[in-house]
Every structure is written in structure tokens, then in C-alpha cells.
Design an enzyme around this catalytic site. Structure first.
Site, PDB file in Angstrom:
ATOM      1  CG  ASP A 235     -14.121 -43.445 -19.400  1.00 59.07           C
ATOM      2  OD1 ASP A 235     -14.954 -44.260 -18.964  1.00 59.07           O
ATOM      3  OD2 ASP A 235     -13.976 -43.197 -20.595  1.00 59.07           O
TER       4      ASP A 235
ATOM      5  NE  ARG B 163      -6.776 -35.706 -25.606  1.00 54.82           N
ATOM      6  CZ  ARG B 163      -7.815 -35.066 -25.134  1.00 54.82           C
ATOM      7  NH1 ARG B 163      -7.723 -33.777 -24.844  1.00 54.82           N
ATOM      8  NH2 ARG B 163      -8.966 -35.675 -24.919  1.00 54.82           N
TER       9      ARG B 163
ATOM     10  CG  ASP C 249      -7.586 -38.539 -27.048  1.00 50.68           C
ATOM     11  OD1 ASP C 249      -7.023 -37.995 -28.014  1.00 50.68           O
ATOM     12  OD2 ASP C 249      -8.639 -38.115 -26.546  1.00 50.68           O
TER      13      ASP C 249
ATOM     14  CB  SER D  59     -17.707 -39.406 -24.838  1.00 49.55           C
ATOM     15  OG  SER D  59     -16.381 -39.104 -24.468  1.00 49.55           O
TER      16      SER D  59
END
Length: 401
Positions: free
Chosen positions: A12, A92, A121, A172
Site C-alpha cells: 500500500d 502507532r 490503524d 499483509s
């Protein structure tokens, strides 16, 4: 326009460089945050530059991550839905902090990330950025372009963007020193057992050593400081423990979890150090705290896990729980011995100068000092309200005709 992009080198974010350039006519600055667990950071940086980034940062934060994010979570015994140590969610807020710092340094007008509209996320990163830089514009290309994983790979092929995945292996993956997550592909079929190929940090329990391994973990005020008598920094300890524990088939989690946005998602995690250190810490904490503190803290631990999972790291409630935990940790000092064997980690020994366990009170042998005569009066008083309630109910019952 200048955009700072959180860059992992994966599908991505690699596609996002060109897409942002074309869509926003912008200069792209990439930021790769080194949280440990990922190799070839120089290659990731060079890949970003090759794809047209005007600048590419690699920011090492492994020590900060361990001591200021993982450690508070460990002291809160943080397991989402009592299973997952939250390696991804913990990273994060730190990634967001680094992104904001670089965006301000570069004079960027926006921060972009590669999160999809289905995931957690996007919430964690955007809420964190908003807390740290309320006026910063946030762009989420994956929500705008509406690519499927297959069409994103096709877009990459058409634009000669090299990727670490293909249509035959569409996993992923996210990893840092606290854990590794794997999703997509065949894992989305919850009736199928995960293929062994997805695991990199843990050995199959069937192929693990035939003899158990005993591991001594020493804590001081709630922080692990020694392994088998050897002192080391916390981040290095985690990196040592992951392969050591994973060798014994410990650390795999196959979990259908409740995502923040309301859907259920099948996630595979590997977190050998995370699971074992949490179990050891929780056991030592229970040994050194009175019952009321232990039971109340379990409620706060669950809330802490929810806050982290939901992206509310910068909330005042988390700060308040951290303050409570620091008080509790003052006596969480001692050594826990774990037995590692065939996929199981078991506490087999506990020692602490603050232990509330009394052999003389607990034993049934001759050394017993417990006053058993006191039990009768205790039971009478303890059950008095329940006894009174039922007496009243029976006295008020009407006779059966």
C-alpha cells in the site's frame, strides 16, 4: 505541496508514493520508523527514493518504544481480549509522534498513511496525529483509491513498482520487537488452519525441543531487568527472548478479534516475549499485592488494553491508569521461573522480598499458624446479610392453598 508518508516498503505505501504524486501533484517525503524486527531498512529507504520520494527518513526508536510504550503496557498486563499483547497498536502512537516531528521539520502540509478503511490503524494514527498536531491535514490514499489487494498489485506492476508480495502470497505483515501480525490471503477463511509457512518467529510445538527449558526472569519495580541472572537493556532482552521462547513453540495466537470499527477479523500473531513476560509479570504482581488491589487492577488492565487497541494512547485516562500502575509497581520485585515446553509456558517458581504468601498460614502441616477457631465467627458475619435476606423472604411467603 509536500506530504510526509508513513512508509513500510510494502504494497500500500509503495503504491501510495506514485498515487500521491499524481493525485496531489505533491513532493513526497517518506518516513520509516525502526521499531526493531524489520531488516533491510537501507533497502526500504533506497526503494522510496527510487520511487520518487524527495527525501526518505529512517528513524531508530527501538529503545524508546521498549521503555516508554511496551513497558507501561507490560505493567498493565495488556492483552486485548485477554489474548494479544498489542504489538501493532502500541507502535502507532510512536509512529504518529515521529511523523508529526518530521512533518513540522520539513514544513509539510499533510501526513499520509497506508491504512485501509476497514482497519484499526487508521483510527490509531489519525487520532494520535490530531492529538499531537490538531491542524495537520491527514490523507489516507487507501480509503480514496478503493483498490482491492489484487488491483493494487496490478497497479504496481503497471507502474513498475517492486513489491515483496504477489498474487500467490498476498499476506499483509506488520512486525516490531514486541510481535508480528499476519493477515489476508488464505487466513481470511476461518475454517482453514494457518499454513506453517506464515510463521517466522516460532517453531511448531511438534518440532520443538524434547527437553523443557527453564527461564528465570528477574523484575525490579515491575520492569524485567535480568534473564537467567544476566542484566541487559529492556529492548535487548525482548530481542533475546523472542527466538529463545519461540524455539519451544510458544507465542502463536490465532484470534478472531473484535475490531474497533465493528467487524470481526481473523488475525495471526507471533509474540513469544510478549506473552511470556506478561504472564511472568502478572504472576509476580499478584504475589506482591493484596487481594483488593489485584482484583481492581484486573479491571483497569482490561480498560488499558481497550484504550491502546482503540488508538487512545494520548488520552488522559491512560495517563491516569499509568499513574496508578506506577504506585502498584513499587513492590513488584522478584524472580519468576518459567518452564518452556512444547508450546506451553508455565510459572513454576516465585520469589520476592515483598511476597504476601505465608507458608505458616497456607500450610496444612504441623507448622500451621492459622487460627481455625476464628473461621466460624468470620463465616457467620460474612454470610449475615444473605442469611437475613432469605429469612425475610421466607417469612413473607403466603401459604400454599
Amino acid at each position: 505541496m509536500k506530504i510526509v508518508l508513513a512508509y513500510s516498503g510494502g504494497l500500500d505505501t509503495s503504491v501510495a508514493i506514485k498515487w500521491l504524486q499524481d493525485t496531489y501533484k505533491a513532493q513526497i517525503v517518506t518516513v520509516t520508523v525502526d521499531l526493531g524486527g524489520v531488516k533491510d531498512l537501507d533497502k526500504i529507504k533506497q526503494k522510496a527514493l527510487n520511487l520518487g520520494a524527495v527525501n526518505a527518513y529512517v528513524v531508530p526508536v527501538k529503545e524508546e518504544f521498549a521503555n516508554h510504550y511496551i513497558l507501561p503496557a507490560l505493567q498493565a498486563n495488556t492483552l486485548y481480549e485477554n489474548r494479544y499483547p498489542l504489538a501493532t497498536a502500541l507502535s502507532r502512537p510512536l509512529i504518529s509522534k515521529v511523523m508529526v516531528d518530521i512533518a513540522e521539520r520539513e514544513g509539510a502540509e499533510a501526513i499520509a498513511h497506508g491504512c485501509t478503511g476497514k482497519g484499526n490503524d487508521q483510527v490509531r494514527i489519525e487520532v494520535s496525529i490530531a492529538a499531537l498536531s490538531p491542524k495537520m491535514k491527514i490523507i489516507a490514499p487507501a480509503r480514496e483509491w478503493k483498490f482491492t489487494r489484487e488491483t493494487a498489485i496490478k497497479y504496481a506492476d503497471e507502474n513498475k513498482i517492486p513489491l515483496p508480495v504477489n498474487l500467490k502470497s498476498p499476506y499483509s505483515i506488520d512486525e516490531n520487537i514486541w510481535g508480528r501480525s499476519i493477515e489476508c490471503g488464505v487466513l481470511e477463511d476461518i475454517t482453514k488452519e494457518p499454513p506453517e509457512e506464515i510463521y517466522q518467529w516460532t517453531r511448531s510445538p511438534q518440532k520443538s525441543p524434547q527437553e523443557p527449558r527453564y527461564l528465570k526472569i528477574e523484575f525490579e519495580k515491575g520492569k524485567p531487568i535480568r534473564i537467567d541472572g544476566k542484566a541487559m537493556p529492556f529492548d535487548e532482552m525482548i530481542e533475546l527472548l523472542n527466538p529463545l521462547i519461540g524455539e519451544h513453540g510458544i507465542g502463536r495466537i490465532d484470534h478472531v478479534e473484535n475490531r474497533l470499527i465493528g467487524i470481526k477479523s481473523r488475525e495471526i500473531y507471533e509474540s513469544p516475549a510478549g506473552l511470556v513476560l506478561t504472564e511472568a509479570h502478572r504472576d509476580l504482581e499478584a504475589l506482591t499485592q493484596p487481594r483488593e488491589v489485584t482484583h481492581f487492577k484486573q479491571i483497569l488492565d482490561q480498560k488499558y488494553a481497550e484504550l491502546v487497541y482503540n488508538g487512545l494512547w494520548y488520552s488522559p485516562l491512560r495517563d491516569a491508569i499509568d499513574a496508578f500502575n506506577q504506585t502498584v509497581q513499587k513492590t513488584v520485585t522478584g524472580t519468576i521461573t518459567m518452564r518452556l515446553y512444547k508450546g506451553h509456558a508455565t510459572v513454576v517458581s516465585r520469589e520476592s522480598p515483598f511476597s504476601l504468601y505465608s507458608y505458616q498460614l497456607a500450610t496444612y502441616a504441623e507448622e500451621d499458624l492459622f487460627n481455625q477457631e476464628a473461621a466460624k465467627g468470620f463465616i457467620e458475619l460474612f454470610g449475615l446479610s444473605t442469611k437475613t435476606f432469605h429469612q425475610v423472604q421466607k417469612n413473607r411467603q403466603l401459604p400454599v392453598p
